[in-house]
Design an enzyme around this catalytic site. Structure first.
Site, PDB file in Angstrom:
ATOM      1  N   GLU A  61      95.361  30.736  71.194  1.00  0.00           N
ATOM      2  CA  GLU A  61      94.735  29.555  70.607  1.00  0.00           C
ATOM      3  C   GLU A  61      94.386  29.923  69.166  1.00  0.00           C
ATOM      4  OE1 GLU A  61      91.147  28.164  72.512  1.00  0.00           O
ATOM      5  OE2 GLU A  61      90.956  26.519  71.065  1.00  0.00           O
ATOM      6  N   ARG A  75      92.191  41.754  81.952  1.00  0.00           N
ATOM      7  CA  ARG A  75      92.126  41.829  80.496  1.00  0.00           C
ATOM      8  C   ARG A  75      91.650  43.200  80.052  1.00  0.00           C
ATOM      9  NH1 ARG A  75      89.349  38.337  77.212  1.00  0.00           N
ATOM     10  NH2 ARG A  75      90.072  36.607  78.448  1.00  0.00           N
ATOM     11  N   LYS A 129      86.564  36.090  70.692  1.00  0.00           N
ATOM     12  CA  LYS A 129      86.741  35.569  69.340  1.00  0.00           C
ATOM     13  C   LYS A 129      85.469  34.899  68.843  1.00  0.00           C
ATOM     14  CE  LYS A 129      90.831  33.862  70.509  1.00  0.00           C
ATOM     15  NZ  LYS A 129      91.940  32.937  70.532  1.00  0.00           N
TER      16      LYS A 129
HETATM   17  P1  ATP Z   1      88.959  35.325  73.500  1.00  0.00           P
HETATM   18  O1  ATP Z   1      88.001  35.292  74.635  1.00  0.00           O
HETATM   19  O2  ATP Z   1      88.985  36.615  72.787  1.00  0.00           O
HETATM   20  O3  ATP Z   1      88.815  34.163  72.588  1.00  0.00           O
HETATM   21  P2  ATP Z   1      91.128  34.000  74.714  1.00  0.00           P
HETATM   22  O4  ATP Z   1      91.697  34.335  76.027  1.00  0.00           O
HETATM   23  O5  ATP Z   1      90.338  32.778  74.616  1.00  0.00           O
HETATM   24  O6  ATP Z   1      90.379  35.266  74.174  1.00  0.00           O
HETATM   25  P3  ATP Z   1      93.609  33.153  73.620  1.00  0.00           P
HETATM   26  O7  ATP Z   1      93.985  32.913  72.219  1.00  0.00           O
HETATM   27  O8  ATP Z   1      93.531  31.992  74.528  1.00  0.00           O
HETATM   28  O9  ATP Z   1      92.240  33.924  73.606  1.00  0.00           O
HETATM   29  O10 ATP Z   1      94.531  34.284  74.249  1.00  0.00           O
HETATM   30  C1  ATP Z   1      95.923  34.365  74.122  1.00  0.00           C
HETATM   31  C2  ATP Z   1      96.462  35.251  75.198  1.00  0.00           C
HETATM   32  O11 ATP Z   1      95.920  36.559  75.094  1.00  0.00           O
HETATM   33  C3  ATP Z   1      96.100  34.736  76.574  1.00  0.00           C
HETATM   34  O12 ATP Z   1      97.229  34.818  77.405  1.00  0.00           O
HETATM   35  C4  ATP Z   1      95.001  35.660  77.025  1.00  0.00           C
HETATM   36  O13 ATP Z   1      94.989  35.776  78.409  1.00  0.00           O
HETATM   37  C5  ATP Z   1      95.354  36.962  76.319  1.00  0.00           C
HETATM   38  N1  ATP Z   1      94.154  37.770  76.109  1.00  0.00           N
HETATM   39  C6  ATP Z   1      93.027  37.422  75.464  1.00  0.00           C
HETATM   40  N2  ATP Z   1      92.109  38.413  75.505  1.00  0.00           N
HETATM   41  C7  ATP Z   1      92.689  39.439  76.174  1.00  0.00           C
HETATM   42  C8  ATP Z   1      92.264  40.759  76.556  1.00  0.00           C
HETATM   43  N3  ATP Z   1      91.057  41.217  76.249  1.00  0.00           N
HETATM   44  N4  ATP Z   1      93.126  41.528  77.254  1.00  0.00           N
HETATM   45  C9  ATP Z   1      94.356  41.078  77.564  1.00  0.00           C
HETATM   46  N5  ATP Z   1      94.815  39.859  77.238  1.00  0.00           N
HETATM   47  C10 ATP Z   1      94.007  39.039  76.559  1.00  0.00           C
HETATM   48 MG    MG Z   2      91.147  30.865  75.046  1.00  0.00          MG
END
Ligand code: ATP
Ligand code: MG
Length: 579
Positions: free
Chosen positions: A50, A278, A288
């Site tokens: 995102e 994760r 983020k």
């Molecule tokens: P955040 O909580 O940091 O905002 P998010 O999951 O909301 O993370 P996205 O941009 O939606 O962020 O993530 C893109 C991809 O990266 C998704 O498939 C998510 O599952 C993966 N991802 C995000 N954080 C991690 C992590 N700590 N370890 C492994 N994969 C991750």
């Molecule tokens: Mg997300």
């Protein structure tokens, strides 16, 4: 042999060739799917960020996994922006994400997609669901929806709007799109099962009204699809075969499958959602939202502050993409959450830099040494190897003269036991040069601070000469020649947080920020070969660690960041565990 069969066999061959460790559970699933010829032997993954912030090391794990699987199986991986929430998203983030994925060494070729490109199709799929009696417009407020949903132990209650006619639903949904209703006043919900043991299946929201200018579609839309609706549709439209996400989505999988089953998408591709744990890293935060807070509230100096766990921060810090990929590979993929020690990431960086970084000499806290018996106008160009691990990296010349600088803490007037460096009357070797002996200490009369040392050298001990080993000394020091050395600023970094887990419940994570995470040294001296060092190039400063040239560097002043020190706490932990 059919093409798909061929791809399948080739893929299996590739696995066998590239495997030097056992297949992880995701590879097992893919192997079974290939065996059963599901999706015609194709493997097609995606990385779906995102664009609401910069990528971090957790995303790197997901990138390595998705692009890595595609590579292993001779398949494809898309980059798709999951841009369904206009309020938090921005093109700045889109650009940074593209740059970071490329920097990590991955390429999406022409497969760059945006969920927002599918908004029209998603709308049509929603209309189709209404026509099939599988979705309805609901006027309950968000609070009421929550209340009606029930709990894990109690079933939900059906919305009074659940049995609206198809015609009424079609009309209301069109008017939602046309902007007739206020934000949050109505939603479109799937009609599934209010008594399902899975809360996500209790008539989940598919669309909400939310005005806001979208970074790509502008003001065209005032209704936006929810993640649970948009994601499976995007996957299916792109022909994704394995949709890999993190564990929190496990409970959403039945809904993912419901959407894939009930939305009539052309093509025979049935994406499968697979969840993995994760990455959590010690001494840092990864959400983020929290990282944005650190940036916006000025706790760090931007998203690319070298203390940040962002890809851009790690890049500025001097980490290599190779080391990050190696780290992601070595931590593997698991089905339960755990915390990885940040010392292990540092260990991977050190291993990589050890192989490739040029060795140079830099004195971070200089103390002047005058070699009284060295001819005043003499300068020798001494041979210095660039990397003892890689003799083919050759050598360079380092100037030596009568006045040099050594590290202030390499001298002790009153040395403790096992201090093998310089002290009054003691001898040490100067790396690539001679053995010197400390004859006299000059101190500031008022403060007592040591200002300079007077030493003598033994011309017979020149490094590389037949008589070099004539004298046995225990310590070898790095140094720079005073008239030749260049001034530099050196930034030393420590963990951003003092606590292993700064996010423990009941605490404000910011209370655990490390007040000493940055130390700036402005009086450093480096050897003259670094005159034209380019931002991003990496070195080992002998005995001091690995350093990179910061983009802040200029002809007026060199600026270095310490990437990692030489002390490998991870290796130490491992050794202790083996005992
Ligand atoms: P955040 O909580 O940091 O905002 P998010 O999951 O909301 O993370 P996205 O941009 O939606 O962020 O993530 C893109 C991809 O990266 C998704 O498939 C998510 O599952 C993966 N991802 C995000 N954080 C991690 C992590 N700590 N370890 C492994 N994969 C991750
Ligand atoms: Mg997300």
């Amino acid at each position: 042999m059919s093409t798909s069969k061929k791809t399948q066999e080739e893929a299996k061959d590739m696995i066998e060739i590239s495997e030097d460790k056992p297949a992880n559970f995701i590879q097992h699933i893919i192997n079974e799917d290939l065996e059963a010829n599901i999706n015609g032997g194709r493997v097609h993954t995606r990385f779906p960020p995102e664009p609401n912030g910069y990528l971090h090391i957790g995303h790197a794990k997901s990138i390595c996994l998705n692009f890595g699987l595609a590579k292993t199986y001779g398949g494809l991986c898309n980059l798709r922006f999951d841009d369904t929430n206009p309020s938090k998203e921005d093109v700045e983030y889109v650009e940074s994400i593209k740059r970071d994925v490329r920097w990590l060494g991955y390429d999406w070729d022409d497969r760059l997609y945006y969920a927002s490109d599918y908004f029209e199709k998603m709308y049509e799929f929603a209309v189709q669901l209404i026509k099939d009696g599988k979705a309805y417009v609901c006027d309950l407020s968000p609070g009421e929806i929550r209340e009606y949903r029930g709990t894990l132990t109690e079933p939900g209650k059906e919305s009074p709007y659940r049995n609206r006619s198809v015609e009424e639903n079609l009309d209301l949904f069109q008017r939602m799109r046309d902007g007739e209703f206020e934000d949050g006043s109505r939603v479109l919900r799937a009609k599934i099962d209010m008594a399902s043991p899975n809360l996500n299946m209790r008539d989940p929201v598919l669309y909400r009204i939310q005005r806001g200018t979208h970074h790509r579609t502008g003001d065209k839309w005032c209704i936006y699809p929810m993640y649970d609706f948009a994601h499976p549709i995007s996957d299916a439209l792109e022909g994704i075969t394995h949709s890999i996400c993190t564990l929190e989505f496990e409970d959403h999988r039945p809904l993912y499958n419901w959407v894939v089953e009930n939305v009539k998408i052309d093509g025979d591709s049935k994406p499968k959602q697979i969840e993995f744990a994760r990455l959590n890293l010690s001494h840092t935060v990864m959400s983020k939202r929290k990282l944005r807070q650190l940036v916006e509230e000025g706790y760090v100096d931007g998203w690319d502050d070298p203390r940040m766990p962002t890809i851009s921060g790690l890049r500025r810090r001097g980490y290599t993409p190779e080391a990050i990929r190696d780290f992601c590979d070595r931590i593997g993929v698991a089905k339960s959450n755990s915390m990885v020690d940040i010392a292990f990431l540092e260990h991977c960086v050190r291993e990589d830099l050890n192989k490739r970084a040029l060795r140079v000499m830099a004195v971070l806290n200089p103390l002047k040494v005058i070699i009284d018996n060295y001819p005043e106008d003499q300068v020798e160009e001494l041979d210095a190897e660039n990397n003892p691990e890689q003799p083919e990296m050759g050598s360079r010349k380092v100037p030596f003269s009568r006045e040099i600088y050594i590290e202030r803490d390499d001298f002790r007037e009153d040395p403790p036991k096992k201090f093998f460096r310089l002290a009054p009357g003691r001898e040490v070797r100067l790396k690539h040069a001679y053995v010197i002996k400390c004859e006299r200490v000059v101190k500031d009369e008022e403060t007592g601070e040591v200002i300079e040392l007077h030493c003598t050298y033994d011309p017979e001990t020149k490094s590389g000469s037949p008589t070099a080993s004539k004298r046995k000394v225990k310590g070898t020091l790095h140094w720079v020649s005073a008239p030749h050395a260049l001034k530099a600023e050196v930034r030393l970094y420590d963990h951003l947080f003092t606590k292993e887990n700064p996010e423990e419940e009941g605490e404000d994570f910011k209370d655990n920020l490390n007040p000493d995470s940055l130390e700036v040294l402005t009086e450093c001296l480096v050897e003259p070969s670094l005159q034209d060092a380019k931002p991003g190039s990496r070195y080992q400063f002998l005995r001091k660690g690995y350093f990179t040239v910061d983009p802040d560097t200029s002809p007026e002043g060199l600026v270095f960041n310490r990437i990692v020190s030489l002390k490998d706490t991870w290796a130490k932990i491992q050794k202790a565990q083996k005992k």
